[in-house]
Design a protein around this motif. Sequence first.
Motif, PDB file in Angstrom:
ATOM      1  N   ALA A  98      35.174  51.685  32.336  1.00 37.84           N
ATOM      2  CA  ALA A  98      34.650  52.087  33.648  1.00 37.84           C
ATOM      3  C   ALA A  98      35.621  51.662  34.746  1.00 37.84           C
ATOM      4  CB  ALA A  98      33.275  51.477  33.886  1.00 37.84           C
ATOM      5  N   ALA A  99      36.178  50.461  34.593  1.00 36.29           N
ATOM      6  CA  ALA A  99      37.177  49.999  35.556  1.00 36.29           C
ATOM      7  C   ALA A  99      38.435  50.844  35.468  1.00 36.29           C
ATOM      8  CB  ALA A  99      37.509  48.533  35.299  1.00 36.29           C
ATOM      9  N   GLY A 100      38.826  51.186  34.243  1.00 36.37           N
ATOM     10  CA  GLY A 100      39.983  52.051  34.069  1.00 36.37           C
ATOM     11  C   GLY A 100      39.793  53.401  34.730  1.00 36.37           C
ATOM     12  N   GLY A 160      34.540  46.451  42.314  1.00 42.22           N
ATOM     13  CA  GLY A 160      33.382  45.598  42.543  1.00 42.22           C
ATOM     14  C   GLY A 160      33.760  44.385  43.374  1.00 42.22           C
ATOM     15  N   ALA A 161      33.520  43.197  42.822  1.00 41.52           N
ATOM     16  CA  ALA A 161      33.795  41.958  43.545  1.00 41.52           C
ATOM     17  C   ALA A 161      35.244  41.510  43.404  1.00 41.52           C
ATOM     18  CB  ALA A 161      32.865  40.849  43.054  1.00 41.52           C
ATOM     19  N   ARG A 162      36.040  42.224  42.582  1.00 42.32           N
ATOM     20  CA  ARG A 162      37.426  41.827  42.382  1.00 42.32           C
ATOM     21  C   ARG A 162      38.344  43.009  42.697  1.00 42.32           C
ATOM     22  NH1 ARG A 162      35.048  41.935  37.220  1.00 42.32           N
ATOM     23  NH2 ARG A 162      35.599  43.798  36.017  1.00 42.32           N
ATOM     24  N   THR A 163      39.627  42.706  42.664  1.00 39.25           N
ATOM     25  CA  THR A 163      40.632  43.749  42.866  1.00 39.25           C
ATOM     26  C   THR A 163      41.686  43.647  41.769  1.00 39.25           C
ATOM     27  OG1 THR A 163      41.990  42.358  44.310  1.00 39.25           O
ATOM     28  CG2 THR A 163      40.336  43.772  45.371  1.00 39.25           C
ATOM     29  N   VAL A 164      42.307  44.766  41.477  1.00 36.37           N
ATOM     30  CA  VAL A 164      43.419  44.774  40.524  1.00 36.37           C
ATOM     31  C   VAL A 164      44.599  45.467  41.191  1.00 36.37           C
ATOM     32  CG1 VAL A 164      41.927  44.766  38.502  1.00 36.37           C
ATOM     33  CG2 VAL A 164      42.696  46.944  39.452  1.00 36.37           C
ATOM     34  N   ARG A 165      45.771  45.119  40.743  1.00 34.11           N
ATOM     35  CA  ARG A 165      46.981  45.758  41.238  1.00 34.11           C
ATOM     36  C   ARG A 165      47.660  46.444  40.054  1.00 34.11           C
ATOM     37  NH1 ARG A 165      49.998  44.762  45.851  1.00 34.11           N
ATOM     38  NH2 ARG A 165      48.796  42.854  46.224  1.00 34.11           N
ATOM     39  N   VAL A 166      47.842  47.736  40.164  1.00 36.58           N
ATOM     40  CA  VAL A 166      48.460  48.515  39.094  1.00 36.58           C
ATOM     41  C   VAL A 166      49.698  49.197  39.654  1.00 36.58           C
ATOM     42  CG1 VAL A 166      48.158  50.383  37.435  1.00 36.58           C
ATOM     43  CG2 VAL A 166      46.227  48.913  38.006  1.00 36.58           C
TER      44      VAL A 166
END
Length: 211
Positions: A98-100, A160-166
Amino acid sequence: MPDPMTVASGISAAGALVSAWQLRRRALRAEAEIELLQAELEAERHAASHDPLTGLPNRRAFFRMAAALLTDAAGKPLVAVVLDLDGFKQVNDRYGHAAGDQVLISVAQRLTAFAGDNLVARLGGDEFAGLLRGPTMDRRWIEQATRRLCEALADPIPLGARTVRVTASVGLAPVHGPTQLTDALCRADAAMYQAKSVGASRVPRQLMAEC
């Protein structure tokens, strides 16, 4: 007593009104059914030519639309762009599919914003492509466009409550004519893999590598 002729005339008029009302209802029902069928057909056509996750044109639609753009380009410089995400599998493995999916949607939105009214598409997986109008085809413009696109895609993505860097590896190559799209995509793809080999989100020295 009522005049039989008057009664008959009234019955006839009432029958005509009922018949007209029924015909009108049937016509409206037929129009509604036609509109529904047209909407379903349009939805099927859209589904056949667009990626269901990001809403971008899919691979088949990209090549069809790109061919039309190249035919009508009227001498305007066009540049093919190919990109894929670095380490995308790790996002799925660590945060779930889902995050992907959300990452892919965000990348599609950023690519669309970068391209403006130009053509962009999702070719499949984490691979995207586009056909951009440029003021020129010189190396400096291509390098600047590549860098700006990499920077736009590298911004943190909220999950959501976090972030990712791609980060993404990007390759661009000029298209020299209506029949040269495949060759340009091949050179852009080679430039993308060269960028990946020298480090995520870095611009390769040779942006127009030969296949």
